[in-house]
Structure formats: structure tokens, C-alpha cells
Motif scaffolding. Sequence first.
Motif, PDB file in Angstrom:
ATOM      1  N   ILE A  40      -0.501  -8.397   1.185  1.00 11.65           N
ATOM      2  CA  ILE A  40      -1.343  -7.385   0.538  1.00 11.65           C
ATOM      3  C   ILE A  40      -2.493  -6.976   1.458  1.00 11.65           C
ATOM      4  O   ILE A  40      -2.809  -5.791   1.585  1.00 11.65           O
ATOM      5  CB  ILE A  40      -1.862  -7.899  -0.817  1.00 11.65           C
ATOM      6  N   ALA A  41      -3.123  -7.946   2.116  1.00 12.48           N
ATOM      7  CA  ALA A  41      -4.232  -7.614   3.015  1.00 12.48           C
ATOM      8  C   ALA A  41      -3.758  -6.752   4.173  1.00 12.48           C
ATOM      9  O   ALA A  41      -4.476  -5.871   4.637  1.00 12.48           O
ATOM     10  CB  ALA A  41      -4.894  -8.894   3.523  1.00 12.48           C
ATOM     11  N   GLY A  42      -2.540  -6.999   4.641  1.00 10.21           N
ATOM     12  CA  GLY A  42      -2.002  -6.190   5.725  1.00 10.21           C
ATOM     13  C   GLY A  42      -1.637  -4.780   5.292  1.00 10.21           C
ATOM     14  O   GLY A  42      -1.609  -3.859   6.108  1.00 10.21           O
ATOM     15  N   SER A  43      -1.379  -4.619   4.004  1.00 13.26           N
ATOM     16  CA  SER A  43      -0.983  -3.291   3.534  1.00 13.26           C
ATOM     17  C   SER A  43      -2.164  -2.411   3.125  1.00 13.26           C
ATOM     18  O   SER A  43      -1.981  -1.237   2.841  1.00 13.26           O
ATOM     19  CB  SER A  43      -0.012  -3.426   2.357  1.00 13.26           C
ATOM     20  N   ILE A  44      -3.360  -2.982   3.096  1.00 13.48           N
ATOM     21  CA  ILE A  44      -4.536  -2.187   2.729  1.00 13.48           C
ATOM     22  C   ILE A  44      -5.044  -1.460   3.964  1.00 13.48           C
ATOM     23  O   ILE A  44      -5.366  -2.073   4.978  1.00 13.48           O
ATOM     24  CB  ILE A  44      -5.652  -3.080   2.146  1.00 13.48           C
ATOM     25  N   ASN A  45      -5.111  -0.171   3.877  1.00  8.91           N
ATOM     26  CA  ASN A  45      -5.698   0.666   4.928  1.00  8.91           C
ATOM     27  C   ASN A  45      -6.809   1.477   4.280  1.00  8.91           C
ATOM     28  O   ASN A  45      -6.572   2.566   3.778  1.00  8.91           O
ATOM     29  CB  ASN A  45      -4.655   1.594   5.558  1.00  8.91           C
ATOM     30  N   PRO A  46      -8.035   0.945   4.272  1.00 10.88           N
ATOM     31  CA  PRO A  46      -9.098   1.607   3.520  1.00 10.88           C
ATOM     32  C   PRO A  46      -9.409   3.019   3.984  1.00 10.88           C
ATOM     33  O   PRO A  46      -9.801   3.859   3.197  1.00 10.88           O
ATOM     34  CB  PRO A  46     -10.313   0.705   3.727  1.00 10.88           C
ATOM     35  N   LEU A  47      -9.223   3.308   5.238  1.00  9.26           N
ATOM     36  CA  LEU A  47      -9.573   4.629   5.735  1.00  9.26           C
ATOM     37  C   LEU A  47      -8.433   5.632   5.603  1.00  9.26           C
ATOM     38  O   LEU A  47      -8.667   6.838   5.623  1.00  9.26           O
ATOM     39  CB  LEU A  47      -9.997   4.526   7.204  1.00  9.26           C
ATOM     40  N   GLN A  48      -7.188   5.164   5.471  1.00  7.61           N
ATOM     41  CA  GLN A  48      -6.046   6.064   5.440  1.00  7.61           C
ATOM     42  C   GLN A  48      -5.561   6.357   4.029  1.00  7.61           C
ATOM     43  O   GLN A  48      -4.875   7.338   3.811  1.00  7.61           O
ATOM     44  CB  GLN A  48      -4.904   5.474   6.269  1.00  7.61           C
ATOM     45  N   GLU A  49      -5.848   5.486   3.065  1.00  3.93           N
ATOM     46  CA  GLU A  49      -5.358   5.669   1.705  1.00  3.93           C
ATOM     47  C   GLU A  49      -6.477   6.170   0.804  1.00  3.93           C
ATOM     48  O   GLU A  49      -7.645   6.152   1.165  1.00  3.93           O
ATOM     49  CB  GLU A  49      -4.801   4.341   1.177  1.00  3.93           C
ATOM     50  N   ASP A  50      -6.090   6.578  -0.381  1.00  3.89           N
ATOM     51  CA  ASP A  50      -7.099   7.016  -1.339  1.00  3.89           C
ATOM     52  C   ASP A  50      -7.816   5.807  -1.928  1.00  3.89           C
ATOM     53  O   ASP A  50      -7.366   4.672  -1.806  1.00  3.89           O
ATOM     54  CB  ASP A  50      -6.462   7.872  -2.434  1.00  3.89           C
ATOM     55  N   LEU A  51      -8.918   6.069  -2.559  1.00 10.11           N
ATOM     56  CA  LEU A  51      -9.787   5.013  -3.052  1.00 10.11           C
ATOM     57  C   LEU A  51      -9.142   4.191  -4.165  1.00 10.11           C
ATOM     58  O   LEU A  51      -9.308   2.969  -4.207  1.00 10.11           O
ATOM     59  CB  LEU A  51     -11.112   5.615  -3.537  1.00 10.11           C
ATOM     60  N   SER A  52      -8.374   4.808  -5.032  1.00  6.45           N
ATOM     61  CA  SER A  52      -7.803   4.080  -6.171  1.00  6.45           C
ATOM     62  C   SER A  52      -6.772   3.040  -5.723  1.00  6.45           C
ATOM     63  O   SER A  52      -6.767   1.918  -6.213  1.00  6.45           O
ATOM     64  CB  SER A  52      -7.180   5.060  -7.169  1.00  6.45           C
ATOM     65  N   SER A  53      -5.908   3.378  -4.776  1.00  7.43           N
ATOM     66  CA  SER A  53      -4.918   2.389  -4.311  1.00  7.43           C
ATOM     67  C   SER A  53      -5.598   1.267  -3.530  1.00  7.43           C
ATOM     68  O   SER A  53      -5.176   0.107  -3.609  1.00  7.43           O
ATOM     69  CB  SER A  53      -3.841   3.064  -3.468  1.00  7.43           C
ATOM     70  N   THR A  54      -6.632   1.591  -2.785  1.00 11.11           N
ATOM     71  CA  THR A  54      -7.376   0.549  -2.067  1.00 11.11           C
ATOM     72  C   THR A  54      -8.025  -0.414  -3.049  1.00 11.11           C
ATOM     73  O   THR A  54      -7.987  -1.629  -2.849  1.00 11.11           O
ATOM     74  CB  THR A  54      -8.443   1.183  -1.163  1.00 11.11           C
ATOM     75  N   LEU A  55      -8.620   0.120  -4.123  1.00 10.66           N
ATOM     76  CA  LEU A  55      -9.249  -0.747  -5.127  1.00 10.66           C
ATOM     77  C   LEU A  55      -8.227  -1.624  -5.837  1.00 10.66           C
ATOM     78  O   LEU A  55      -8.500  -2.789  -6.126  1.00 10.66           O
ATOM     79  CB  LEU A  55     -10.032   0.095  -6.131  1.00 10.66           C
ATOM     80  N   VAL A  56      -7.044  -1.091  -6.110  1.00 15.58           N
ATOM     81  CA  VAL A  56      -5.998  -1.886  -6.754  1.00 15.58           C
ATOM     82  C   VAL A  56      -5.581  -3.038  -5.849  1.00 15.58           C
ATOM     83  O   VAL A  56      -5.441  -4.189  -6.293  1.00 15.58           O
ATOM     84  CB  VAL A  56      -4.785  -0.997  -7.128  1.00 15.58           C
ATOM     85  N   PHE A  57      -5.397  -2.763  -4.569  1.00 14.11           N
ATOM     86  CA  PHE A  57      -5.035  -3.826  -3.633  1.00 14.11           C
ATOM     87  C   PHE A  57      -6.148  -4.868  -3.513  1.00 14.11           C
ATOM     88  O   PHE A  57      -5.884  -6.059  -3.421  1.00 14.11           O
ATOM     89  CB  PHE A  57      -4.702  -3.247  -2.250  1.00 14.11           C
ATOM     90  N   LEU A  58      -7.403  -4.416  -3.500  1.00 13.80           N
ATOM     91  CA  LEU A  58      -8.514  -5.365  -3.421  1.00 13.80           C
ATOM     92  C   LEU A  58      -8.605  -6.238  -4.668  1.00 13.80           C
ATOM     93  O   LEU A  58      -8.921  -7.427  -4.574  1.00 13.80           O
ATOM     94  CB  LEU A  58      -9.826  -4.610  -3.188  1.00 13.80           C
ATOM     95  N   VAL A  59      -8.313  -5.672  -5.834  1.00 16.71           N
ATOM     96  CA  VAL A  59      -8.299  -6.476  -7.064  1.00 16.71           C
ATOM     97  C   VAL A  59      -7.196  -7.527  -6.988  1.00 16.71           C
ATOM     98  O   VAL A  59      -7.393  -8.689  -7.367  1.00 16.71           O
ATOM     99  CB  VAL A  59      -8.141  -5.562  -8.303  1.00 16.71           C
ATOM    100  N   PHE A  60      -6.023  -7.148  -6.483  1.00 14.24           N
ATOM    101  CA  PHE A  60      -4.949  -8.123  -6.299  1.00 14.24           C
ATOM    102  C   PHE A  60      -5.360  -9.220  -5.320  1.00 14.24           C
ATOM    103  O   PHE A  60      -5.070 -10.392  -5.517  1.00 14.24           O
ATOM    104  CB  PHE A  60      -3.660  -7.448  -5.811  1.00 14.24           C
ATOM    105  N   LEU A  61      -6.034  -8.830  -4.259  1.00 12.89           N
ATOM    106  CA  LEU A  61      -6.475  -9.806  -3.267  1.00 12.89           C
ATOM    107  C   LEU A  61      -7.495 -10.780  -3.865  1.00 12.89           C
ATOM    108  O   LEU A  61      -7.444 -11.983  -3.597  1.00 12.89           O
ATOM    109  CB  LEU A  61      -7.060  -9.080  -2.052  1.00 12.89           C
ATOM    110  N   ILE A  62      -8.401 -10.287  -4.679  1.00 16.92           N
ATOM    111  CA  ILE A  62      -9.376 -11.158  -5.347  1.00 16.92           C
ATOM    112  C   ILE A  62      -8.668 -12.097  -6.320  1.00 16.92           C
ATOM    113  O   ILE A  62      -8.982 -13.291  -6.393  1.00 16.92           O
ATOM    114  CB  ILE A  62     -10.451 -10.307  -6.052  1.00 16.92           C
TER     115      ILE A  62
END
Length: 166
Positions: free
Chosen positions: A35-57
Amino acid sequence: MGRKPTTRNLPKAKQSNFTSSIIPSVLLFIFGMIIAGSINPLQEDLSSTLVFLVFLIAINIGLFRYMRLHQAFQRTHRIQYWNLKQKSIFFLYLFLIVLMLGELFSNGEILVILYFLGVLYIGIRSVMNYFKNFNTFLPSLFENKSMLYHIDINEIDKMEGNVFRK
């Protein structure tokens, strides 16, 4: 007439065995790295980044629970009172989090280097505190003998009873 001894079924103590939680911890770590490898905060929209960060937490909370660190925190929040096994597991947990965060950021290797420098600092400080405390437990025999050599017999005659006893 003796009574027949009865056996009571006492509840077994819940064991905090770390080996039983290794497989779920490893699986959570691998999933967290993916999941951490699939998060691209600068390339993706904010909502998908937040969903991935919630999963990571959530994965980090799961790791914390599977490593049974919550039991140590329930007893005391001060890590200095934990035993060596609990401290080692906590440092392993922190290392896994640093690896996940390192996968998240582009310059994640710097986080790993800073982690090891922090562990080295804590280790050196612990050793220094151990030897400082070790010296305070030793009786100061040499200081007392050196004081006795500097006292003249005339000074002993001038001493009062309380000073002489010391």
C-alpha cells in the motif's frame, strides 16, 4: 473419614506469546509495504491518497496489536520500565513503520539512516547511564583512605566526638 480432594478448573492465564503473532504481523507488514508503494501523493487525487493513508494507519494499528505492544502500554506508558523483550519488539515495530514510510516517500532511505542513528544514540546513552549508576553503587573506599592520610594527629586531638566518629 477424609474428604476427597476436589480439583477446581482455574482459567488459564492469557499468554502473550509473540511467536503466535509473527505470521499475521509479517502479512500486515507486506500488505503495508504494498500500500505504501502504491501511494503517489503528487500524482493521484486527494481522496484516493487519503484512503490509502487510512489503510496504512489501520495496518500500523494492527501491527501494534499483533505484536502485543498494547499490553505493555496498558501496564505503563513509560518505556523505560518495560522489559528487554518488550523494548526489542517496540524497536522492531518502529523499524517496520520507518520502512513503510520510506517506501511512501521518494527519499525514504534517509528515514532509515535517521532511525539507525537514533537507535545508536539511545544505545550509547543507555550504556553511559548504566556505568554512571554502576559507579554510584560502589562504596567510595579510596576517598575515605585518602582523607585519612591527610589528617595529622594534632588535628585528631582537636576533633569533637561527632566529627571523630565520621
